[in-house]
Design a protein around this motif. Structure first.
Motif, PDB file in Angstrom:
ATOM      1  N   VAL A   1       0.952  -1.349   0.123  1.00  0.00           N
ATOM      2  CA  VAL A   1      -0.019  -0.032  -0.237  1.00  0.00           C
ATOM      3  C   VAL A   1       0.920   1.229   0.078  1.00  0.00           C
ATOM      4  CG1 VAL A   1      -1.713   1.418   1.383  1.00  0.00           C
ATOM      5  CG2 VAL A   1      -1.907  -1.249   1.203  1.00  0.00           C
ATOM      6  N   LEU A   2       0.642   2.197  -1.189  1.00  0.00           N
ATOM      7  CA  LEU A   2       1.574   3.290  -0.883  1.00  0.00           C
ATOM      8  C   LEU A   2       0.761   4.378  -0.160  1.00  0.00           C
ATOM      9  CD1 LEU A   2       2.518   3.418  -4.690  1.00  0.00           C
ATOM     10  CD2 LEU A   2       3.938   2.646  -2.897  1.00  0.00           C
ATOM     11  N   THR A   3       1.602   4.853   0.497  1.00  0.00           N
ATOM     12  CA  THR A   3       0.850   6.050   1.476  1.00  0.00           C
ATOM     13  C   THR A   3       1.410   7.403   1.077  1.00  0.00           C
ATOM     14  OG1 THR A   3       2.722   5.976   3.176  1.00  0.00           O
ATOM     15  CG2 THR A   3       0.866   4.519   3.359  1.00  0.00           C
ATOM     16  N   LYS A   4       0.459   8.542   1.604  1.00  0.00           N
ATOM     17  CA  LYS A   4       0.790   9.898   1.371  1.00  0.00           C
ATOM     18  C   LYS A   4       1.201  10.240  -0.192  1.00  0.00           C
ATOM     19  CE  LYS A   4       3.485  10.012   5.717  1.00  0.00           C
ATOM     20  NZ  LYS A   4       4.577  10.331   6.600  1.00  0.00           N
ATOM     21  N   ALA A   5       0.088   9.552  -0.917  1.00  0.00           N
ATOM     22  CA  ALA A   5       0.251   9.627  -2.383  1.00  0.00           C
ATOM     23  C   ALA A   5      -0.189  11.199  -2.640  1.00  0.00           C
ATOM     24  CB  ALA A   5      -0.702   8.898  -3.169  1.00  0.00           C
TER      25      ALA A   5
END
Length: 220
Positions: A164-168
């Protein structure tokens, strides 16, 4: 509704059904109920579990708060590396969310880092109710050595993980596409890696419905 999540949704109707299932699941109350600093302190197994792990300051607590719609369910610390325990949350008596200790904090001592890694591996290897680990990577920066080590640890423990990529919201579009492609390649390179990578933002809500849908597919 496909049990495997969004990656197995073949029609817009199936996708919409998964999104709605995720919304309904996270409309249920979510409460903290246990914390463990050592493997012998773990609560008894019961509900299916999903865990969240990532580097210190990757935004784990913010993501858990965004998923559950609660501003302070998971403590958001401005001091990276503060969370040194496994925190367990009951989601509507359907699922347990586990907030794992962060890794990779530069100022943490070697002994503390070793303790964290040992706790993580023992938990991953010995928890039969653990359905999936969501491995959080910061969308704004390159993948760190600690992130790759975490993937190897998950692979060695034979625990399925999903990136999961955060702070996109803080990443430029071209960089976010690059990070998405890189994360997908990293997932494919590990037998335990899940093919679907979800970009999220706890600030704007990007990807939150999709992540809820993925988690709902793992609930009892």
């Amino acid at each position: 509704m496909p049990a495997g999540g969004l990656s197995e949704a073949r029609t817009p109707e199936e996708r919409a059904a998964l999104i709605e299932a995720g919304r309904l699941l996270f409309a249920r109350p979510c409460t903290f109920f246990y914390a463990a600093q050592r493997i012998d302190q773990l609560p008894p197994t019961g509900l299916p579990e999903v865990a969240f792990c990532g580097r210190s300051n990757v935004g784990k607590s913010s993501l858990v708060n965004a998923l559950t719609g609660q501003k302070a369910l998971a403590r958001v610390s401005h001091t990276p590396g503060r969370t040194r325990q496994l925190n367990f949350f009951n989601l509507g008596d359907r699922l347990t969310l586990v907030d794992m200790p962060g890794y990779g904090y530069a100022q943490a001592s070697k002994s503390v880092k070793a303790d964290w890694q040992g706790l993580m591996f023992d938990f991953l290897r010995g928890r039969p109710t653990l359905r999936r680990v969501f491995l959080l990577l910061d969308a704004r920066i390159e993948t760190k050595a600690g992130d790759r080590a975490a993937m190897e640890l998950l692979n060695d423990a034979a625990v399925g993980f999903q990136i999961v990529l955060t702070k996109a919201d803080g990443a430029k579009p071209f960089w976010l596409r690059k990070r998405q492609e890189e994360a997908e390649a990293l997932a494919r390179a590990h037998t335990a890696g899940h093919p679907l990578v979800i970009a999220t933002s706890s600030e704007t809500g990007l990807g939150i419905p999709e992540l809820r849908a993925e988690i709902a597919a793992l609930a009892a």
